[in-house]
Design a protein around this motif. Structure first.
Motif, PDB file in Angstrom:
ATOM      1  N   ALA A 232       6.694 -11.514   3.853  1.00 43.56           N
ATOM      2  CA  ALA A 232       6.236 -10.456   5.074  1.00 43.56           C
ATOM      3  C   ALA A 232       7.376  -9.304   4.712  1.00 43.56           C
ATOM      4  O   ALA A 232       7.151  -8.266   4.462  1.00 43.56           O
ATOM      5  N   HIS A 233       8.504  -9.838   4.740  1.00 40.03           N
ATOM      6  CA  HIS A 233       9.778  -8.922   4.455  1.00 40.03           C
ATOM      7  C   HIS A 233       9.741  -8.048   3.103  1.00 40.03           C
ATOM      8  O   HIS A 233       9.756  -6.956   3.080  1.00 40.03           O
ATOM      9  N   ALA A 234       9.396  -8.903   2.348  1.00 34.51           N
ATOM     10  CA  ALA A 234       9.331  -8.372   0.989  1.00 34.51           C
ATOM     11  C   ALA A 234       7.876  -7.341   0.610  1.00 34.51           C
ATOM     12  O   ALA A 234       8.356  -6.125   0.315  1.00 34.51           O
ATOM     13  N   GLU A 235       6.996  -7.631   1.475  1.00 38.19           N
ATOM     14  CA  GLU A 235       6.095  -6.757   1.312  1.00 38.19           C
ATOM     15  C   GLU A 235       6.428  -5.332   2.085  1.00 38.19           C
ATOM     16  O   GLU A 235       5.785  -4.613   1.645  1.00 38.19           O
ATOM     17  N   ARG A 236       6.729  -5.592   3.330  1.00 46.79           N
ATOM     18  CA  ARG A 236       7.304  -4.271   4.030  1.00 46.79           C
ATOM     19  C   ARG A 236       8.322  -3.469   3.147  1.00 46.79           C
ATOM     20  O   ARG A 236       8.198  -2.278   3.238  1.00 46.79           O
ATOM     21  N   ARG A 237       9.166  -4.179   2.404  1.00 46.59           N
ATOM     22  CA  ARG A 237      10.109  -3.308   1.643  1.00 46.59           C
ATOM     23  C   ARG A 237       9.561  -2.627   0.431  1.00 46.59           C
ATOM     24  O   ARG A 237       9.869  -1.505  -0.222  1.00 46.59           O
ATOM     25  N   SER A 239       6.180  -1.799   0.439  1.00 46.68           N
ATOM     26  CA  SER A 239       5.402  -0.538   0.705  1.00 46.68           C
ATOM     27  C   SER A 239       6.536   0.705   1.678  1.00 46.68           C
ATOM     28  O   SER A 239       5.801   1.403   1.864  1.00 46.68           O
ATOM     29  N   ALA A 240       7.663   0.268   1.961  1.00 45.75           N
ATOM     30  CA  ALA A 240       8.337   1.580   2.450  1.00 45.75           C
ATOM     31  C   ALA A 240       8.453   2.566   1.431  1.00 45.75           C
ATOM     32  O   ALA A 240       8.695   2.688   0.237  1.00 45.75           O
TER      33      ALA A 240
END
Length: 240
Positions: A232-237, A239-240
């Motif tokens: 989830a952290h990788a996905e947020r990074r 998409s940021a």
């Protein structure tokens, strides 16, 4: 999305293999295998003294494990060393503290294992009990040598740890020290003798620490939880 990359902090010790005997950066292979088994890519992180290295590393990670090892330097929590406190590594203490600073700033998922839990408590301003047998009058948490102790722990209902491993479980442990105070963390598991065996930060971020060694167990709930948070952290990074 690629596979999540999980940093694993390492020992720096004199070691022997083949014809060689020299300083080596090493970690029991169980850590890397546990990360691989739960869908991640392990990346070993030896102690580094270069300024800003921790921030540079954390920017490239999806999750972090502060692994087991030697005692934390008691000077870091303002205490004289107990006669049984030994072998602390100032270089490793400093490196892992810098990694925790950078992880906090980035919201990186973190799992502390054994010494890792103790360092996380000290990093938060807490203190350690330097020889747990003095308090509980037994050696079951660390039978000695290269043998793990096996103890039952009970998790705190509603905690993240309870959601990952259940209400009770038998764990593999090898620690003669334990956490006395843990500012900013909540208790999430105890041994029958009252020893704190797990803690977690409140809120949505995965920031969990345990005194036991989940990498040695068939129950990989904690590692699976870290990998889910890392994904989830990788996905947020991205998409940021």
């Amino acid at each position: 999305m690629g596979l999540p990359v999980i940093g694993l902090t390492t020992y720096r010790e004199d070691a022997s293999w083949g014809v060689w005997h020299q300083s080596a950066d090493l970690l029991p292979a169980q850590y890397a295998r546990a990360v691989e088994a739960t869908g991640g890519v392990p990346l070993l992180l030896p102690p580094v003294a270069t300024p800003d290295a921790a921030a540079a590393v954390v920017a490239r990670l999806d999750g972090l494990v502060i692994s087991g090892g030697a005692d934390v330097d008691p000077e870091r929590y303002g205490a004289p060393p107990h006669p049984r406190t030994a072998g602390w590594r100032p270089d490793r203490d400093a490196w892992e503290t810098a990694l925790l600073d950078a992880a906090d700033a980035a919201g990186l998922p973190v799992l502390g294992v054994c010494r890792g839990m103790q360092l996380m408590a000290v990093h938060a301003g807490g203190e350690l009990d330097q020889h747990t047998p003095d308090l509980v009058d037994h050696e079951e948490h660390s039978p000695g040598g290269d043998v793990f102790g096996t103890i039952p722990v009970a998790t705190v209902p509603g905690s993240r740890v309870a959601g990952l491993v259940g209400t009770t479980l038998d764990v593999s442990c090898h620690h003669h020290q334990s956490v006395r105070s843990h500012p900013g963390f909540t208790a999430s598991a105890h041994a029958a003798d009252g020893t704190l065996e797990a803690m977690e930060a409140p809120g949505d971020r995965f920031c969990v620490a345990v005194q036991w060694h989940p990498e040695t167990s068939a129950d990989v709930g904690l590692l699976a939880g870290l990998l889910e948070a890392a994904t989830a952290h990788a996905e947020r990074r991205v998409s940021a």
